[in-house]
Design an enzyme around this catalytic site. Structure first.
Site, PDB file in Angstrom:
ATOM      1  N   ASP B 303       0.864  -1.175   0.000  1.00  0.00           N
ATOM      2  CA  ASP B 303       0.000   0.000   0.000  1.00  0.00           C
ATOM      3  C   ASP B 303       0.895   1.218   0.000  1.00  0.00           C
ATOM      4  O   ASP B 303       1.937   1.234   0.655  1.00  0.00           O
ATOM      5  CB  ASP B 303      -0.840   0.016   1.270  1.00  0.00           C
ATOM      6  CG  ASP B 303      -2.074  -0.831   1.097  1.00  0.00           C
ATOM      7  OD1 ASP B 303      -2.626  -0.834  -0.011  1.00  0.00           O
ATOM      8  OD2 ASP B 303      -2.469  -1.493   2.077  1.00  0.00           O
ATOM      9  N   GLU B 344      -3.087  18.121   7.613  1.00  0.00           N
ATOM     10  CA  GLU B 344      -2.791  19.067   6.537  1.00  0.00           C
ATOM     11  C   GLU B 344      -2.710  20.481   7.098  1.00  0.00           C
ATOM     12  O   GLU B 344      -1.790  21.241   6.777  1.00  0.00           O
ATOM     13  CB  GLU B 344      -3.876  19.020   5.444  1.00  0.00           C
ATOM     14  CG  GLU B 344      -3.843  17.771   4.590  1.00  0.00           C
ATOM     15  CD  GLU B 344      -4.686  16.637   5.160  1.00  0.00           C
ATOM     16  OE1 GLU B 344      -5.099  16.731   6.335  1.00  0.00           O
ATOM     17  OE2 GLU B 344      -4.913  15.660   4.439  1.00  0.00           O
ATOM     18  N   PHE B 372     -14.130  20.922   7.186  1.00  0.00           N
ATOM     19  CA  PHE B 372     -14.107  20.291   5.866  1.00  0.00           C
ATOM     20  C   PHE B 372     -15.302  19.358   5.731  1.00  0.00           C
ATOM     21  O   PHE B 372     -15.619  18.590   6.624  1.00  0.00           O
ATOM     22  CB  PHE B 372     -12.809  19.486   5.709  1.00  0.00           C
ATOM     23  CG  PHE B 372     -12.707  18.762   4.402  1.00  0.00           C
ATOM     24  CD1 PHE B 372     -12.174  19.398   3.278  1.00  0.00           C
ATOM     25  CD2 PHE B 372     -13.155  17.452   4.273  1.00  0.00           C
ATOM     26  CE1 PHE B 372     -12.085  18.724   2.077  1.00  0.00           C
ATOM     27  CE2 PHE B 372     -13.075  16.778   3.073  1.00  0.00           C
ATOM     28  CZ  PHE B 372     -12.547  17.416   1.976  1.00  0.00           C
ATOM     29  N   ALA B 374     -17.441  16.698   2.881  1.00  0.00           N
ATOM     30  CA  ALA B 374     -17.296  15.990   1.613  1.00  0.00           C
ATOM     31  C   ALA B 374     -18.009  16.735   0.491  1.00  0.00           C
ATOM     32  O   ALA B 374     -17.552  16.731  -0.655  1.00  0.00           O
ATOM     33  CB  ALA B 374     -17.833  14.581   1.737  1.00  0.00           C
ATOM     34  N   THR B 376     -18.632  20.139   0.303  1.00  0.00           N
ATOM     35  CA  THR B 376     -18.002  21.414  -0.079  1.00  0.00           C
ATOM     36  C   THR B 376     -16.553  21.210  -0.486  1.00  0.00           C
ATOM     37  O   THR B 376     -16.030  21.939  -1.314  1.00  0.00           O
ATOM     38  CB  THR B 376     -18.030  22.392   1.098  1.00  0.00           C
ATOM     39  OG1 THR B 376     -17.342  21.778   2.199  1.00  0.00           O
ATOM     40  CG2 THR B 376     -19.450  22.707   1.515  1.00  0.00           C
ATOM     41  N   ARG B 377     -15.911  20.222   0.056  1.00  0.00           N
ATOM     42  CA  ARG B 377     -14.485  19.936  -0.156  1.00  0.00           C
ATOM     43  C   ARG B 377     -13.612  21.162   0.114  1.00  0.00           C
ATOM     44  O   ARG B 377     -12.653  21.449  -0.587  1.00  0.00           O
ATOM     45  CB  ARG B 377     -14.244  19.375  -1.558  1.00  0.00           C
ATOM     46  CG  ARG B 377     -14.934  18.014  -1.721  1.00  0.00           C
ATOM     47  CD  ARG B 377     -14.446  17.291  -2.928  1.00  0.00           C
ATOM     48  NE  ARG B 377     -14.935  17.954  -4.125  1.00  0.00           N
ATOM     49  CZ  ARG B 377     -14.234  18.087  -5.230  1.00  0.00           C
ATOM     50  NH1 ARG B 377     -13.026  17.625  -5.308  1.00  0.00           N
ATOM     51  NH2 ARG B 377     -14.747  18.691  -6.280  1.00  0.00           N
TER      52      ARG B 377
END
Lengths: 559, 676
Positions: B303, B344, B372, B374, B376-377
């Site tokens: 992975d 981040e 955050f 999903a 609107t990202r």
């Protein structure tokens, strides 16, 4: 000069390997080729005659069963002919039926491609027996061995369930290899003064006034298949030392090459099947190296002569010529002896009993290993078995479980190989020990001391390797020797053949492992070294104690 | 526990091994090892000849026979000691695991009430509640709550790990301790089948089965033994023809020297020690077969996230667009991340610090943090002065800005494309209707990965990286890490298809995984390494579990597997090559009295026939303990191509195996000859 004679023959052999190997490969590759146009119709007729409708591939079990049944039927028919020859036609000399243990020994001897002769041809066999048993088996036993070797090679180089069709291989081995080659070699020998006639024995009066009978016969015909099929049973008692069987140096070379070229080309055939010619040459080189070692041992020992005789001040500048033909000398005799025991033919052009101890060791050693080219197919099968052993022992050292030609060598294969490597020393050493323990065995030995040991060891080794040459000097036509050598020949031939066919049957079904830089390569110089070392350490060390007591002790005592 | 596991041989282990080597003399257990069993039978025969000299007419040789008996006895004891020593470490480890498996009181939930029962009465499907300070009574799955758990009893790692209901971190192991909070656990194993139970039996080697390669090697060793048995038994009658009488102890000495006692005595120790090395490494292999298969691996599926890279995308650069300066982009990026706790967001602030850029943090005080989502990202802050700051996916931000009547700078797309092409993720930073620039988020490859993949390539192993990233990103990381191939935008089902495809080509495949959706692929792979932190399904499907949950360990596991096979091969070759020298020692000695000319074969110039035989026998015995360290540690292994490895090992162990005994036997003879 002597060495030059040897080198030329060796060079011719090496040059023949590729063309002959290519021809043999096309015979058995089962892909359409030009040969089909010549032999196809004839073979189709034979298939029709024997009712072979299903020509599809066989599993190893079916293949093994087919070749065994074929051999059993041939053996049974042959045995009956020998036992009833008195009542059968073509018996002008009125020869009696053969005794039962001798018949047992004889029939096994010829079916197993050994041609150990405990009988005397002139007085023991009718013409019918000579033709229907001896000559027939010279073809069929060679074709059987060849077919099995090819099936084994197919098994370890291809993928699927089947390893070929025995009956097809068996027929093709006759029609495309042995019969045409036999015709060719016969003509060549006739051209070189070997008699081929049905005229009766010539009776003449010599200058001294004595009457001498000169035996004749279809010598050239028998001579060709005798060598081509690595059979070795001679027309005359003294075999290829007889001036009619082998009149000159050229016939000697023709005979050497005809028994040698088919076994020597098999590694190349294997390389073709494996789609890796280098792989074939590696096996060939290992065989050739071993051969050269043994040949040198024989040649230089014979050249040196017998130290005891040299010490008496007798001129031995020609080497040890006892038991050798003057027309061949040391080089052609040594080469012939080395080839006949390497290719397990068993034909002789000099008496092995009179070789110097180390020269005798050379011939004995080649048969003990039974991998130095070897008889029809068996030598290649054995050498590949040692290759698998080498892979198994050394392959682990690259940090992977061992694989040969992309297939893993696992417990099942190892068990089968174990049977084969156990069988050879067992059938040589155990009967040898029994012979020394019993009066029945000891009674036949004509030499005391170490030479006696060599005689017995040679007889069983020759039987086990299906060579058939005799060290001679052994009074071996007794029930004890007939039965024991008969059994040794039987096991020597079939145990390893069946075990190795089973290995092929198991490998052919395996998943292939792709080759990477992490793979243990078997087609390079390193593996060539490993292969020779494996043969020596596993194959040769086994016989060392017996050899030390036999030829080596004899040699040391000579001073 | 961890320190225990790493420790080398303690005196307790050694003394226990000495005791065990006598217990193992029991012929019933010896029979499993045919080579050493033959030695034992020979030993008994020599003992009888020594004890009843009158009956066997061996009175003249009592001294010699007694000496042979003791050397043979020690040969067996040395072999037994090797095996016992290899087992010792596992046994000691199993003992300490058993201590941690004391009986625990469990709070079983029965019809809404909590009932205290002993943990041994828990069955699959029972529900228990575990609170702070308590031991988890059995293996199970968290169905409610979140807690930190101390798993040092099995992993040796002292830092507690978080376990929570749902997801990939829900499995708990019996015998571990909850250090905070409270969880409800559904038990998933019956007593005696728990993870700790399995671990005990694994390290103890109780259920150790011979691997296929060991079986095949055993067959070969047994047939060599039989061959030499034939050689020695037939030698008597053959020599008898020359009126040479060979004494039974001499024949037994020859037999024992010729049969492969060195590898026969060390074979099981090598296997156990190999498994043990894996355990030392905090990886639990469910069978020796799995370790052996690791050596044969052709393809490794890894992975990307967590194995090759750290997985967290870190801000590595601020890229301005239009006429904006780097400083301004950084400032707005930092303000938008002020309340952002995601990795981040943290990395943006760290980058500011690293680059020595300042910003007015007070602007963000009292601002409303926009999380955050999903849909609107984007995430960001709404400042008190009414300005809205956003950072997020480039197209989402573009849409957001245009919706407010703003325009998109012309160089935005080129910049963001070039970041994506390099494998990065661009985040656009905008304030109201203006886009200031981009944050370059980068997935960092773990240090040293490139070198490790290079080593794997030298071993002939192909590496394939699987990632959910787009092909561009995947290609960049693949190039940077130096993997051979990659699968981008991969779904869990792709992995199993990939494994099947490779296996169809005859390749052996290794992979790591932790999630439940990895389980089928882990089961399909030839070597599946599950993370201890992973789900129970994954751990059950895999044939190895890494207690440290470090997926890159699979690379070391392969090395250990190779080393195990190499050690076995090296010692086999060495053992068999030894025979040449032993022949040259014993054969002349046996016959020299009858045939004095045999002295030519005494190439080592050994003192007397008797001292030659005894020296060969002594060498044969002491080579076993001398090789124990090698058998236990394994031969030195550096990744290199097979041909190089082979030449190296052939010289060391093949040629060495031919030469060493010549020297060894000669040296021993110099001493032994002082007496006889």
């Amino acid at each position: 000069m002597g060495i030059l004679q040897i080198i030329i023959v060796l060079a011719v052999l090496v040059l023949l390997v590729k063309p002959v190997g290519t021809y043999v490969y096309h015979v058995f590759s089962n892909e359409p080729n030009r040969q089909d146009r010549i032999f196809g119709p004839f073979e189709k007729f034979i298939y029709w005659l024997i009712g072979l409708k299903n020509q599809s591939g066989m599993t190893w079990k079916k293949y093994a069963l087919s070749f065994l049944l074929t051999n059993i039927v041939l053996t049974a028919v042959g045995y009956l002919i020998l036992r009833l020859q008195k009542y059968l036609p073509f018996n002008s000399s009125g020869i009696d039926n053969m005794e039962q243990t001798l018949s047992f020994n004889t029939i096994i001897s010829f079916m197993t491609n050994t041609n150990l002769q405990h009988y005397s041809g002139e007085s023991g066999l009718s013409y019918f027996s000579q033709m229907a048993v001896i000559t027939m088996m010279m073809f069929t036993s060679a074709a059987t061995g060849f077919s099995v070797a090819i099936a084994f090679v197919r098994g370890i180089t291809s993928r699927g369930e089947t390893i070929g069709n025995f009956f097809q291989d068996f027929v093709k081995a006759h029609t495309r290899i042995f019969i045409p080659a036999a015709v060719l070699v016969t003509l060549l020998l006739v051209a070189l003064q070997v008699p081929l006639t049905l005229d009766p024995t010539i009776t003449i009066t010599t200058v001294e006034g004595a009457v001498q009978s000169i035996a004749l016969g279809p010598v050239a015909a028998l001579e060709s298949i005798k060598h081509l099929g690595t059979n070795g049973g001679g027309f005359f008692g003294v075999n290829s030392a007889h001036p009619f069987e082998n009149p000159n140096s050229l016939t000697n070379i023709v005979e050497i090459l005809s028994m040698w070229v088919l076994p020597a080309s098999l590694p190349y055939v294997f390389g073709r099947f494996a789609k890796n010619r280098k792989q074939g040459w590696v096996v060939f080189s290992a065989m050739m190296t071993l051969f050269l070692l043994f040949l040198s041992l024989i040649y230089f020992s014979e050249l040196r002569g017998n130290p005891a005789i040299n010490a008496m001040g007798i001129d031995s500048s020609q080497g040890s010529m006892e038991g050798k033909e003057v027309r061949f000398g040391i080089p052609q005799s040594s080469l012939f002896s080395a080839v006949t025991t390497a290719a397990t033919t068993g034909t002789v052009n000099n008496m092995h009993d009179t070789l110097t101890p180390l020269g005798g060791l050379g011939t004995l050693g080649e048969m003990m290993l039974n991998v130095v080219f070897g008889g029809k197919g068996v030598g290649l099968i054995n050498m590949l078995m040692y290759a698998m052993l080498g892979v198994f022992l050394c392959g682990l050292m690259v940090g992977r479980t061992p694989e040969f030609l992309g297939r893993k060598i696992e417990p099942r294969e190892m068990k089968l190989i174990a049977i084969a490597i156990l069988a050879h020393p067992f059938i040589i050493l155990v009967p040898t020990a029994i012979a020394f323990m019993t009066d029945l065995g000891q009674g036949a030995i004509t030499n005391p001391g170490s030479h006696g040991i060599t005689q017995v060891l040679y007889e069983y080794t020759s039987s086990a390797a299906n060579n058939g040459s005799g060290f001679e000097g052994l009074a071996d036509n007794t029930p004890f020797w007939n039965i024991t050598t008969g059994l040794v020949m039987l096991f020597g031939r079939y145990v390893s053949m069946i075990a190795m066919l089973a290995v092929a049957g198991s490998l052919v079904r395996k998943q292939w492992v792709p080759e990477t830089v992490g793979t243990f390569r078997t087609d390079n110089k390193l593996f060539y070294g490993i292969l020779i070392a494996t043969v020596f350490i596993i194959g040769a060390l086994t016989f060392l104690p017996a050899i030390v007591l036999g030829p080596i002790a004899e040699h040391l005592k000579l001073g | 526990m961890n320190a225990n596991r790493k420790s080398m041989l303690t005196s307790a282990i050694v003394s226990r091994a000495i005791k065990d080597s006598f217990i193992k003399l029991n012929p019933v257990s010896m029979m499993r090892n045919p080579v050493m069993f033959v030695v034992e039978v020979g030993t008994v025969v020599v003992l009888l000849l020594t004890l009843f000299p009158g009956y066997f007419n061996t009175s003249d040789d009592i001294g010699f026979n007694l000496t042979v008996f003791f050397i043979l006895l020690f040969t067996i004891l040395f072999a037994n000691f090797a095996e016992a020593l290899a087992e010792g470490r596992g046994k000691a480890q199993a003992d300490s695991l058993k201590n941690s498996k004391k009986e625990i009181q469990a709070n079983k939930v029965v019809g809404g009430n909590v009932k205290v029962v002993p943990s041994t009465e828990l069955r699959k499907g029972d529900i228990v509640v575990v609170t702070q300070g308590e031991m988890i009574p059995g293996d199970g799955e968290v169905i409610e709550g979140l807690a930190s758990v101390d798993e040092s009893a099995i992993t040796g790692e002292s830092a507690p790990v978080i376990k929570e209901a749902g997801g990939d971190f829900s499995s708990v192991t019996g015998g571990t301790r909850v250090v905070s909070d409270k969880i409800t656990v559904r038990i998933t194993s019956d007593p005696g089948e728990s993870f700790i139970d399995r671990m005990i039996s694994l390290v103890e080697g109780a259920k150790r089965q011979k691997t296929p390669n060991e079986l095949a090697l055993n067959t070969l060793l047994t047939s060599l033994t039989l061959i030499f048995l034939i050689v020695v038994v037939t030698l008597g009658p053959i020599a008898g023809y020359l009126d040479i009488e060979l004494k039974v102890p001499v024949l037994i000495a020859l037999l024992v020297c010729l049969i492969p006692t060195t590898i026969g005595g060390l074979l099981s120790a090598i296997g156990i020690a190999g498994m043990d090395r894996v355990t030392q490494f905090n990886v639990l292999a469910m069978s020796g077969k799995a370790v052996e298969a690791a050596g044969d691996i052709n393809t490794m599926i890894l992975d990307k996230t967590g194995t090759i890279t750290y997985g967290n995308r870190m801000a590595s650069e601020f890229v301005p667009v239009g006429s904006v300066s780097v400083q301004t982009v950084g400032e707005w990026a930092a303000i938008s991340s002020e309340h952002d706790e995601t990795p981040e967001g943290r990395s943006v602030l760290e980058l500011m610090k690293k680059q020595g850029m300042g910003y007015d943090a007070s602007l963000a005080t009292g601002a409303e943090f926009i999380e955050f989502k999903a849909e609107t990202r984007m995430s960001g802050v709404d400042l008190k002065d009414g300005r809205k700051v956003r950072k997020g996916a480039v197209d989402a931000v573009k849409k957001w800005v245009t919706a407010q009547g703003g325009s998109v700078p012309v160089d935005l797309d080129t910049s963001s494309d070039s970041i994506a092409r390099e494998g990065g993720t661009p985040l656009a930073v905008a304030v109201d209707n203006r886009i200031y620039g981009l944050i370059y988020l980068k997935d960092t490859v773990k240090p040293g990965m490139r070198e490790r993949f290079e080593q794997l390539r030298q071993m002939g192993i192909k590496t394939i990286m699987c990632t959910g990233d787009n092909p561009l990103t995947a290609a960049t990381i693949a190039r940077e890490a130096g993997v051979d191939d990659f699968v981008a935008e991969s779904k869990p089902e792709d992995k199993i298809a990939l494994i099947r495809r490779e296996q169809a080509e005859g390749k052996l495949v290794a992979m790591t995984g932790d999630g439940t959706n990895d389980a089928p692929a882990l089961a399909q792979a030839d070597v599946g390494l599950a993370m201890n932190s992973g789900t129970i399904a994954a751990k059950e499907a895999a044939n190895m579990v890494d207690l440290d949950s470090d997926p890159s360990k699979i690379i070391e596991v392969v090395s250990i597997g190779k080393q195990l096979l190499m050690t076995r091969g090296a010692l086999t070759t060495f053992s068999i090559a030894n025979d040449i020298a032993k022949y040259f020692a014993i054969i002349p000695a046996m016959f020299i009295l009858a045939i004095p000319e045999m002295s030519v074969l005494n190439v080592m110039g050994l003192g007397s026939p008797m001292s030659a035989i005894l020296s060969a026998l002594i060498f044969n015995a002491i080579i076993i303990p001398l090789l124990i360290p090698l058998a236990m540690k394994g031969v030195a292994y550096k990744p290199m191509s097979a041909s190089k490895l082979l030449s190296r090992n052939l010289v060391l162990y093949g040629l060495g195996g031919v030469i060493v005994p010549f020297i060894g036997i000669k040296l021993i003879d110099l001493v032994v000859h002082l007496w006889i």
